[in-house]
Design a protein around this motif. Structure first.
Motif, PDB file in Angstrom:
ATOM      1  N   VAL A 249       0.844  -1.203   0.000  1.00  0.00           N
ATOM      2  CA  VAL A 249       0.000   0.000   0.000  1.00  0.00           C
ATOM      3  C   VAL A 249       0.878   1.251   0.000  1.00  0.00           C
ATOM      4  N   PHE A 250       1.860   1.253   0.885  1.00  0.00           N
ATOM      5  CA  PHE A 250       2.748   2.412   0.967  1.00  0.00           C
ATOM      6  C   PHE A 250       3.694   2.483  -0.233  1.00  0.00           C
ATOM      7  N   TRP A 251       4.069   1.318  -0.741  1.00  0.00           N
ATOM      8  CA  TRP A 251       4.931   1.298  -1.932  1.00  0.00           C
ATOM      9  C   TRP A 251       4.230   1.970  -3.117  1.00  0.00           C
ATOM     10  N   GLU A 252       2.930   1.678  -3.260  1.00  0.00           N
ATOM     11  CA  GLU A 252       2.171   2.292  -4.343  1.00  0.00           C
ATOM     12  C   GLU A 252       2.048   3.807  -4.117  1.00  0.00           C
ATOM     13  N   GLN A 253       1.914   4.204  -2.850  1.00  0.00           N
ATOM     14  CA  GLN A 253       1.857   5.628  -2.544  1.00  0.00           C
ATOM     15  C   GLN A 253       3.192   6.305  -2.905  1.00  0.00           C
ATOM     16  N   SER A 254       4.280   5.612  -2.655  1.00  0.00           N
ATOM     17  CA  SER A 254       5.608   6.174  -2.915  1.00  0.00           C
ATOM     18  C   SER A 254       5.827   6.463  -4.400  1.00  0.00           C
ATOM     19  N   LYS A 255       5.125   5.723  -5.251  1.00  0.00           N
ATOM     20  CA  LYS A 255       5.284   5.918  -6.689  1.00  0.00           C
ATOM     21  C   LYS A 255       4.740   7.266  -7.157  1.00  0.00           C
ATOM     22  N   ARG A 256       3.901   7.866  -6.308  1.00  0.00           N
ATOM     23  CA  ARG A 256       3.322   9.164  -6.682  1.00  0.00           C
ATOM     24  C   ARG A 256       4.209  10.327  -6.245  1.00  0.00           C
ATOM     25  N   LEU A 257       5.307   9.985  -5.529  1.00  0.00           N
ATOM     26  CA  LEU A 257       6.235  11.028  -5.116  1.00  0.00           C
ATOM     27  C   LEU A 257       7.038  11.537  -6.307  1.00  0.00           C
ATOM     28  N   LYS A 258       7.352  12.800  -6.329  1.00  0.00           N
ATOM     29  CA  LYS A 258       8.172  13.364  -7.396  1.00  0.00           C
ATOM     30  C   LYS A 258       9.642  13.291  -7.012  1.00  0.00           C
TER      31      LYS A 258
END
Length: 258
Positions: A249-258
Motif C-alpha cells: 500500500v505504501f509502496w504504491e503511494q511512494s510511486k506518486r512522489l516526485k
C-alpha cells in the motif's frame, strides 16, 4: 561567462596555490600518485552523482575537485622531472589534433559514426595492438561492457539493426532459463552474464546509457523504500512486523512522489 584572460588567470592562480600547498602543508607534502589514486576515483564518482542529479552548481564544485587532482599529479610529476602541467596539456592537445583529421587535416566525414571509426583506426596506427587496450581493467563491469562494445563497433564489429540485438537478447534469455531449469550455478552465472552483456548492447543501440539507467532505478528504489520505512515508523512498526500487502500500500503511494 569569464573571458579567456580570466580563465587563464584563474588557472594560474590554482597552479600557484598548488605550489604553496606542496611546499608548506604537511598533508599535501606527503601525497604521492598512489595515495591520491583512491581519492581521485571517489571524486569522479561524486561528479557522476552530481551529473545524474542535474545539480549544476555541484557539478561545478566537483569539476574543481577533479581539476585540483590533475594539477596535483602534474606537480608531483614535475618534482621528479618526468612531466609537468604543460606536458599534460600538450599531450592531450597533440592527441586531439592527430585524432581529428577531419578538423585539422583533409579527411572528410559525413557523420558521428565515421568519426568513431577513424578514431579507433588512428589509435591502431599509433601502435596499439588492440582496440580494447583503452578499456581500463578496473572499470565497473557494466561500464566496461558498454565501453568494450563501443570500441569494437568503432572498427565495424557490430550488429546492423537494433532488432538483431533484441533477438540475440531473447536467445540469451532462453539459454539462461535452460540453465536455471538444470540448476547448474556456474553455467547460470555464465549465461546471466551473456544476458547482461546483450542488454547493454541493446541499450547502446537505443542510445541509452545502461549505467545511468540503472543508477536512476537505484535512486528511485532508495527513495521509495525510505518512504516505506518512514510510514512504518509513523505506525510504530518495524518492516518485519508488516505484511507484504501492508507494505505494498505504501509502496504504491511512494510511486506518486516526485
Amino acid at each position: 561567462m569569464n573571458s579567456r584572460e580570466s580563465q587563464l588567470k584563474a588557472f594560474d592562480r590554482l597552479l600557484t596555490i598548488m605550489e604553496e600547498l606542496r611546499a608548506q602543508c604537511p598533508w599535501d607534502k606527503k601525497q604521492t600518485l598512489q595515495s591520491l589514486r583512491h581519492l581521485t576515483i571517489e571524486e569522479t564518482y561524486e561528479l557522476g552523482d552530481a551529473i545524474l542529479d542535474n545539480d549544476l552548481n555541484e557539478v561545478k564544485k566537483e569539476l574543481g575537485d577533479l581539476l585540483l587532482h590533475i594539477v596535483f599529479y602534474a606537480k608531483i610529476g614535475s618534482e621528479t622531472n618526468d612531466f609537468d602541467i604543460a606536458d599534460v596539456a600538450n599531450e592531450i592537445c597533440d592527441k586531439l589534433i592527430n585524432r581529428h583529421p577531419h578538423i585539422y587535416g583533409d579527411v572528410k566525414v559525413d557523420n558521428e559514426e565515421q568519426v568513431k571509426e577513424n578514431w579507433e583506426n588512428i589509435k591502431l596506427k599509433e601502435g596499439k595492438k588492440s582496440v580494447l587496450e583503452g578499456v581500463p581493467n578496473s572499470l565497473p563491469a557494466l561500464v566496461k561492457a558498454n565501453r568494450i562494445q563501443e570500441k569494437v563497433a568503432g572498427v565495424g564489429f557490430d550488429w546492423e539493426k537494433p532488432e538483431q540485438v533484441f533477438e540475440k537478447l531473447e536467445e540469451e534469455l532462453a539459454e539462461f532459463q535452460e540453465e536455471v531449469k538444470i540448476n547448474d550455478t556456474d553455467k547460470m552465472e555464465a549465461e546471466f552474464g551473456d544476458v547482461l552483456f546483450s542488454m547493454v548492447n541493446y541499450a547502446r543501440f537505443l542510445e541509452i546509457s545502461p549505467e545511468n539507467a540503472l543508477e536512476r532505478t537505484n535512486k528511485k528504489f532508495i527513495k521509495r523504500f525510505k518512504f516505506l520505512e518512514q510510514k512504518a515508523k509513523e505506525m510504530n512498526k518495524s518492516l518485519k512486523e508488516m505484511s507484504l500487502a501492508e507494505m505494498d500500500v505504501f509502496w504504491e503511494q511512494s510511486k506518486r512522489l516526485k
